[in-house]
Design a protein around this motif. Structure first.
Motif, mmCIF file in Angstrom:
data_model
loop_
_atom_site.group_PDB
_atom_site.id
_atom_site.type_symbol
_atom_site.label_atom_id
_atom_site.label_comp_id
_atom_site.label_asym_id
_atom_site.label_seq_id
_atom_site.Cartn_x
_atom_site.Cartn_y
_atom_site.Cartn_z
ATOM 1 N N ALA A 153 0.828 -1.207 0.000
ATOM 2 C CA ALA A 153 0.000 0.000 0.000
ATOM 3 C C ALA A 153 0.865 1.261 0.000
ATOM 4 C CB ALA A 153 -0.936 -0.006 1.201
ATOM 5 N N GLU A 154 1.931 1.251 0.781
ATOM 6 C CA GLU A 154 2.816 2.412 0.815
ATOM 7 C C GLU A 154 3.492 2.627 -0.530
ATOM 8 O OE1 GLU A 154 5.582 2.154 3.997
ATOM 9 O OE2 GLU A 154 4.037 1.929 5.550
ATOM 10 N N GLU A 155 3.912 1.536 -1.157
ATOM 11 C CA GLU A 155 4.533 1.652 -2.479
ATOM 12 C C GLU A 155 3.545 2.239 -3.494
ATOM 13 O OE1 GLU A 155 7.549 1.229 -3.392
ATOM 14 O OE2 GLU A 155 8.470 0.130 -1.739
ATOM 15 N N TYR A 156 2.314 1.760 -3.440
ATOM 16 C CA TYR A 156 1.308 2.247 -4.393
ATOM 17 C C TYR A 156 1.004 3.723 -4.150
ATOM 18 C CZ TYR A 156 -2.883 2.289 -7.305
ATOM 19 O OH TYR A 156 -3.799 2.578 -8.283
ATOM 20 N N ASP A 157 0.823 4.084 -2.893
ATOM 21 C CA ASP A 157 0.453 5.456 -2.555
ATOM 22 C C ASP A 157 1.567 6.443 -2.849
ATOM 23 O OD1 ASP A 157 -1.441 7.311 -1.490
ATOM 24 O OD2 ASP A 157 -0.289 7.372 0.379
ATOM 25 N N SER A 158 2.796 5.957 -2.963
ATOM 26 C CA SER A 158 3.925 6.858 -3.164
ATOM 27 C C SER A 158 3.955 7.476 -4.555
ATOM 28 C CB SER A 158 5.241 6.115 -2.904
ATOM 29 O OG SER A 158 5.461 5.121 -3.892
ATOM 30 N N PHE A 159 3.226 6.874 -5.507
ATOM 31 C CA PHE A 159 3.304 7.427 -6.863
ATOM 32 C C PHE A 159 1.963 7.546 -7.573
ATOM 33 C CE2 PHE A 159 3.213 2.943 -7.739
ATOM 34 C CZ PHE A 159 2.546 2.838 -8.940
ATOM 35 N N GLU A 160 0.910 6.864 -7.080
ATOM 36 C CA GLU A 160 -0.335 6.827 -7.843
ATOM 37 C C GLU A 160 -1.457 7.553 -7.092
ATOM 38 O OE1 GLU A 160 -2.271 7.196 -10.321
ATOM 39 O OE2 GLU A 160 -1.473 5.389 -11.289
ATOM 40 N N ARG A 161 -1.963 8.646 -7.694
ATOM 41 C CA ARG A 161 -3.047 9.416 -7.073
ATOM 42 C C ARG A 161 -4.179 9.716 -8.064
ATOM 43 N NH1 ARG A 161 -0.985 11.746 -2.280
ATOM 44 N NH2 ARG A 161 0.536 10.246 -1.505
ATOM 45 N N ARG A 162 -4.131 9.151 -9.255
ATOM 46 C CA ARG A 162 -5.131 9.502 -10.271
ATOM 47 C C ARG A 162 -6.497 8.929 -9.930
ATOM 48 N NH1 ARG A 162 -1.807 7.566 -15.462
ATOM 49 N NH2 ARG A 162 -1.149 6.041 -13.890
ATOM 50 N N ALA A 163 -7.519 9.755 -10.094
ATOM 51 C CA ALA A 163 -8.884 9.320 -9.787
ATOM 52 C C ALA A 163 -9.433 8.387 -10.856
ATOM 53 C CB ALA A 163 -9.799 10.531 -9.635
ATOM 54 N N VAL A 164 -8.948 8.513 -12.090
ATOM 55 C CA VAL A 164 -9.358 7.622 -13.171
ATOM 56 C C VAL A 164 -8.112 7.208 -13.945
ATOM 57 C CG1 VAL A 164 -11.685 8.557 -13.415
ATOM 58 C CG2 VAL A 164 -9.824 9.595 -14.704
ATOM 59 N N HIS A 165 -8.217 6.064 -14.637
ATOM 60 C CA HIS A 165 -7.123 5.548 -15.471
ATOM 61 C C HIS A 165 -5.840 5.374 -14.656
ATOM 62 C CE1 HIS A 165 -9.945 6.208 -18.617
ATOM 63 N NE2 HIS A 165 -9.810 7.514 -18.625
ATOM 64 N N GLU A 166 -5.997 4.832 -13.466
ATOM 65 C CA GLU A 166 -4.879 4.626 -12.572
ATOM 66 C C GLU A 166 -4.159 3.322 -12.900
ATOM 67 O OE1 GLU A 166 -7.701 1.691 -11.129
ATOM 68 O OE2 GLU A 166 -7.757 3.556 -12.241
ATOM 69 N N MET A 167 -2.937 3.184 -12.396
ATOM 70 C CA MET A 167 -2.229 1.927 -12.521
ATOM 71 C C MET A 167 -2.858 0.918 -11.573
ATOM 72 S SD MET A 167 -0.057 2.526 -14.864
ATOM 73 C CE MET A 167 0.878 1.007 -14.767
ATOM 74 N N ARG A 168 -2.852 -0.354 -11.965
ATOM 75 C CA ARG A 168 -3.494 -1.389 -11.166
ATOM 76 C C ARG A 168 -2.614 -1.838 -9.989
ATOM 77 N NH1 ARG A 168 -7.564 -4.425 -13.970
ATOM 78 N NH2 ARG A 168 -8.614 -2.979 -15.388
ATOM 79 N N VAL A 169 -1.298 -1.884 -10.205
ATOM 80 C CA VAL A 169 -0.374 -2.363 -9.169
ATOM 81 C C VAL A 169 0.781 -1.375 -9.073
ATOM 82 C CG1 VAL A 169 -0.986 -4.777 -9.599
ATOM 83 C CG2 VAL A 169 0.994 -3.773 -10.759
ATOM 84 N N PRO A 170 1.533 -1.407 -7.957
ATOM 85 C CA PRO A 170 2.709 -0.527 -7.874
ATOM 86 C C PRO A 170 3.728 -0.887 -8.954
ATOM 87 C CG PRO A 170 2.145 -1.439 -5.715
ATOM 88 C CD PRO A 170 1.341 -2.187 -6.729
ATOM 89 N N CYS A 171 4.102 0.078 -9.744
ATOM 90 C CA CYS A 171 5.086 -0.156 -10.808
ATOM 91 C C CYS A 171 6.454 0.315 -10.310
ATOM 92 C CB CYS A 171 4.679 0.574 -12.079
ATOM 93 S SG CYS A 171 3.227 -0.146 -12.855
#
Length: 334
Positions: A153-171
């Motif tokens: 969760a921390e990895e995902y939250d560190s780079f992904e904040r888009r409300a739509v068309h977001e990445m599915r997993v931490p890249c």
């Protein structure tokens, strides 16, 4: 399908998915060890369907409006509570793994993977019926196998904040993870089978995107993003038709045909009630019959009526040099 302590987990955000949720959970339960659903105020019986499946963990997404990155973050927070080695698949409720996936080399590569490997798949977007599909796009990151100690969760939250068309997993950067292409498994997507539902969903995405933008995009950019050229639909070979009926033999075609996505209309009405419609007049959505039936039929300024006419006329010519030049000029004023 737990093997040697390895758990396979599916994470899925839902909101009013009764049209397909039973079939989805039936299929996913046949191969996943755990299915985590983040429900955002469903009122159509989705929660009751979820309660029938013993592998499901149902968590509440209390957000008042759609924010896909926030929903994914909530799901990964639940994943982090599950100890041990795990592979996470980020599926939406209208997506299924292609028929026979468990017999492929790709599946063996996944279940025998090492930590910090990210798996990339192609969509099979069925279109209009179960015998046709849109052209395939590139590989997308939709599953991951991370170190058991990693806080995903921390990895995902560190780079992904888009409300739509977001990445599915931490890249993760390539110095921390290996990206694996899986060419013999498709994510079968049912969203485009019902054209009315597709239209309502597309219109809602336009409104929702514009509602959340801090830097407003031009009417031209919004149209070109969401109104793609007419698709070149390809027929599938008979033995490649993927019904995704699940273990109970659900008729997914019937389920899809009964859902027109009126939920998306309700979401747009909520946004219009809060913001008014003036902010959204630039969008070419006002001929939607469901909006008109709800009493949303604003009088468009002449500049927008002319602009929408031009954009529709050139929808299939976006690569034309003259169209590109005109678009560039219009973006400065609309």
């Amino acid at each position: 399908m737990e093997m040697s302590g390895l758990k396979i987990i599916v994470i899925t955000p839902i909101r009013n998915e009764v049209w397909v949720l039973d079939a989805f959970l039936s299929c996913a339960s046949s191969w996943a060890d755990c299915i985590i659903l983040a429900d955002q105020h469903s009122t159509d019986g989705s929660r009751e369907i979820a309660a029938k499946y013993e592998k499901v963990i149902l968590v509440d997404n209390d957000a008042p409006e759609m924010n896909q990155a926030a929903a994914r973050l909530l799901l990964f927070q639940e994943v982090d509570k599950i100890e041990g080695d795990k592979i996470v698949f980020a599926l939406d409720a209208d997506e299924f793994l292609s028929e026979g996936f468990e017999k492929t080399e790709g599946w063996q590569r996944i279940v025998n993977s090492k930590p910090n490997e990210i798996f990339c798949f192609k969509w099979l977007n069925l279109y209009g019926d179960y015998g046709h599909a849109l052209p395939e796009s590139g590989f997308m990151e939709w599953a991951c196998h991370f170190e058991p100690t990693m806080r995903i969760a921390e990895e995902y939250d560190s780079f992904e904040r888009r409300a739509v068309h977001e990445m599915r997993v931490p890249c993760l950067p390539i110095d921390r993870a290996e990206y694996i292409m899986i060419p013999d498994i498709r994510f079968v997507h049912l969203s485009f089978i019902n054209p009315t539902r597709t239209r309502n969903k597309q219109d809602f995405y336009e409104v929702s995107t514009l509602a959340k933008l801090t830097n407003q995009k031009s009417a031209v950019t919004m149209f070109r993003t969401y109104h793609r050229p007419s698709p070149k639909v390809r027929p599938l070979e008979k033995d490649a038709v993927l019904y995704c009926k699940g273990k109970q033999g659900y008729n997914a075609m019937q389920l899809v045909s009964e859902d027109d996505g009126q939920y998306y209309i309700g979401e747009m009405l909520t946004i219009f009630q809060r913001d008014g419609v003036e902010k959204y007049l630039k969008l070419d959505i006002w001929d939607n019959p469901y909006l008109k039936a709800a009493g949303i039929n604003p009088k468009l300024p002449l500049r927008y009526r002319l602009l929408h006419w031009y954009l529709r006329k050139t929808q299939n010519a976006t690569e034309n040099k003259m169209v590109k030049a005109i678009d560039k000029i219009l973006k400065q004023f609309c």
